[in-house]
Motif scaffolding. Structure first.
Motif, short mmCIF file in Angstrom:
data_model
loop_
_atom_site.label_atom_id
_atom_site.label_comp_id
_atom_site.label_asym_id
_atom_site.label_seq_id
_atom_site.Cartn_x
_atom_site.Cartn_y
_atom_site.Cartn_z
N TYR A 85 24.37 34.75 39.26
CA TYR A 85 23.95 34.58 40.74
C TYR A 85 24.53 35.63 41.54
O TYR A 85 23.67 36.30 42.29
N PHE A 86 25.65 35.96 41.71
CA PHE A 86 26.31 36.79 42.45
C PHE A 86 27.22 37.77 41.80
O PHE A 86 27.70 37.40 40.72
N HIS A 87 27.85 38.60 42.67
CA HIS A 87 28.77 39.57 42.11
C HIS A 87 29.22 40.37 43.37
O HIS A 87 28.55 40.45 44.51
N ASP A 88 30.51 40.74 43.17
CA ASP A 88 31.24 41.44 44.32
C ASP A 88 30.92 43.02 44.11
O ASP A 88 30.96 43.35 43.25
N MET A 89 30.81 43.60 45.47
CA MET A 89 30.57 44.94 45.52
C MET A 89 31.75 45.79 45.27
O MET A 89 31.99 47.02 45.07
N THR A 90 33.00 45.06 45.59
CA THR A 90 34.04 45.81 45.67
C THR A 90 34.56 46.17 44.34
O THR A 90 34.88 45.47 43.36
N GLY A 91 34.80 47.54 44.28
CA GLY A 91 35.22 48.11 42.94
C GLY A 91 36.42 47.48 42.18
O GLY A 91 36.54 47.44 40.94
N SER A 92 37.37 47.10 43.13
CA SER A 92 38.83 46.45 42.50
C SER A 92 38.29 45.28 41.52
O SER A 92 38.98 44.89 40.78
N PHE A 93 37.38 44.44 41.87
CA PHE A 93 37.02 43.17 41.39
C PHE A 93 36.41 43.63 39.64
O PHE A 93 36.20 42.61 38.92
N ASN A 94 36.04 44.69 39.58
CA ASN A 94 35.29 45.13 38.42
C ASN A 94 36.19 45.31 37.36
O ASN A 94 35.75 45.36 36.01
#
Length: 541
Positions: A85-94
């Motif tokens: 459904y979702f994903h965070d755009m913040t690079g640190s979460f990757n």
């Protein structure tokens, strides 16, 4: 009342290791702020106070500004992402869950918060609301307990269910606990269908829509929940599944949710998903882009906002974000973020964000889901209902729920999911994961029919990621785009995808006896690649 709560917390002792603050605890554990013991004696408040915490704890939130991060780590960075459904755009979460390098603080949060905050209130309600003295409250306690704890089991497998906070407390396997779920729901149904009135739950009820805060509506929810869990075990225990599905759909037991205005949720409470979205951290997952855009799904505009091209500080389009050049314009398009790219920058910050706000109702269970459950029950031969009709009703009710037009055309659509095209790097492009269409095909195989049912069910479950992730693991549908980078250390297969999250790793030293008992009941390694009991890896027909 407080004596039970504090005793339970004391008994927990080393059970829970808290790595987060307990802000707004007092407000979280009251119906309207603070109640003294004397005031709680009036209007059954002593009995009703625990229910505020329990209802808020199903889809975890406090209802208080400033605590939305708790929901984020309990669900949004776990099930909401893994379900597609979702994903965070913040690079640190990757660097963490996105690439299967599981973050213990996030993956343990469902356990820590449920057993730290919600289960003490469930224990309160169980102690206060006996079947003989308070049958209505007793039944509702059981429904809420199952609604809360099945989500925990669907994350980890074995959990604590019976005897919580007592000397008899011990982990139960997922098979054991699911059987207890059915027993408790059966008890609740038998109480509610024979309930003659006299005591009301309306003053404490914020899960049913206004005008439907009645024992009859809670009975429908109990039956619907029973049907959900019956289908969950259909591959692992088909005889049990058939028995429970038939009981859930027996008209003599009070019916199930059927219409769009029967959505079970949390009304008038701050939606924490909207709070996290307000920080620009809830973006469309590439999987939803593939299905919604490929199908030209009218619900797309209800679910997400359009993307935009990169801009400089003056608002001029520069087609560059975080120093990375776009490969083409995305202005006004709907763009998702692929899970597991591992990029360290914020290049996806102009992609599509959810429309959910803090004022949106929190969806616990919808009638659309129930129609798809009925479709699958009929497909498996548990009932004589028409599979195609139930399938079409599921889509129709979902469209109505989201005020979407064009359902007639959609039901005849032969469109297929679209390939995913990354806006910045072609190595992250992905083929469409399947060619399944919305249009029903009576000549299809049972497996193809199941894929069609579950794919549409997944679209209708939005934005409830816990249920969507559980069903995707159970059935393998919808077929999802695989992670681009797998940093699990070979504990999670890229092709098989993540199957569960591990237990709180702090327990290895803080409470080794509990940890060892939980792993013993799991029957496999405590990692993200071990399948749960109901996750057999095949669909039995």
């Amino acid at each position: 009342m407080n004596k039970i709560k504090y005793t339970t917390a004391l008994l927990l002792g080393g059970l829970l290791s808290f790595s987060s603050c307990t802000d707004n605890f007092a407000d979280f554990n009251s119906t309207e702020g603070a109640y003294t013991d004397e005031l709680q004696k009036y209007d059954n408040q002593t009995n009703l106070v625990p229910f505020s915490t329990i209802q808020k704890g199903i889809i975890y939130q406090t209802g208080v500004d400033g605590t939305d991060w708790q929901y984020q780590i309990v669900q949004n960075l776990v099930a909401d992402m893994f379900c597609g459904y979702f994903h965070d755009m913040t690079g640190s979460f990757n660097a963490n869950n996105s690439t299967y390098n599981l973050n213990n603080g996030w993956t343990s949060a469902m356990w820590v918060y449920t057993y730290g905050y919600v289960m003490p209130s469930i224990a309160d309600a169980e102690a206060l609301n006996t079947e003989k003295e308070w049958p209505l409250y007793h039944a509702i306690t059981k429904i809420l307990k199952v609604a809360t704890l099945h989500r925990v089991s669907d994350y980890y497998g074995p959990i604590l269910y019976d005897g919580f906070g007592t000397a008899d407390q011990k982990p139960q396997s997922q098979e054991e606990v699911y059987k207890r779920f059915f027993e408790d729901l059966g008890t609740a149904v038998n109480i509610l269908k024979d309930y003659k009135g006299g005591i009301s739950f309306e003053s404490a009820d914020f899960m049913m829509p206004e005008g439907k805060r009645t024992p009859a509506q809670w009975l429908k929810f109990a039956n619907s929940l029973r049907l959900r869990l019956a289908m969950r075990v259909s591959n692992a225990a088909p005889e049990l599944a058939e028995e429970q599905a038939k009981a859930a759909l027996d008209a003599a037991n009070g019916g199930v949710l059927e219409t769009a205005n029967e959505t079970v949720g949390e009304y008038g409470i701050r939606n924490p998903l909207g709070g996290v979205a307000g920080w620009s951290e809830v973006y469309m997952n590439a999987n939803l882009e593939s299905f919604l855009k490929g199908y030209n799904d009218p619900r797309l505009k209800s679910y997400f906002n359009p993307a935009q091209d990169g801009r400089d500080k003056d608002g001029n389009i520069i087609k560059e974000v975080a120093g990375v050049k776009q490969l083409g314009s995305i202005e006004g398009d709907y763009k998702g973020v692929r899970q597991g790219t591992g990029v360290a920058d914020n290049r996806y910050s102009t992609h599509s964000q959810t429309t959910i706000t803090t004022g949106s109702k929190i969806i616990v269970m919808s009638a659309a889901e129930v129609w798809f459950l009925r479709a699958e029950a009929a497909l498996r031969g548990y009932t004589s209902e028409d599979v195609e009709n139930c399938y079409k009703q599921g889509i129709t009710v979902s469209f109505s729920q989201w005020d979407a037009n064009g359902v007639s055309d959609y039901l005849e659509s032969e469109e297929t999911p679209a390939a995913y095209v990354d806006a910045f790097d072609k190595k992250f492009d992905a083929d469409a994961p399947t060619s399944i269409t919305p249009k029903w095909d009576e000549s299809a195989t049972p497996e193809q029919k199941l894929e069609r049912i579950i794919t549409q069910k997944w679209l209708a479950l939005y934005p409830e990621g816990c249920e969507a992730w559980a069903e995707q693991r159970r059935t393998g549908y919808p077929q999802l785009i695989k992670v681009a980078v797998n940093n699990s250390g070979n504990t999670i297969s890229t092709d098989d995808m993540i199957r569960r999250v591990f237990f709180n790793q702090d327990y290895k030293t803080d409470n080794k006896a509990l940890y060892d008992a939980l792993v013993g009941k799991l029957g496999g390694a405590d990692n993200g690649g071990t399948r749960l009991w109901w996750d057999t890896g095949r669909n039995n027909f």
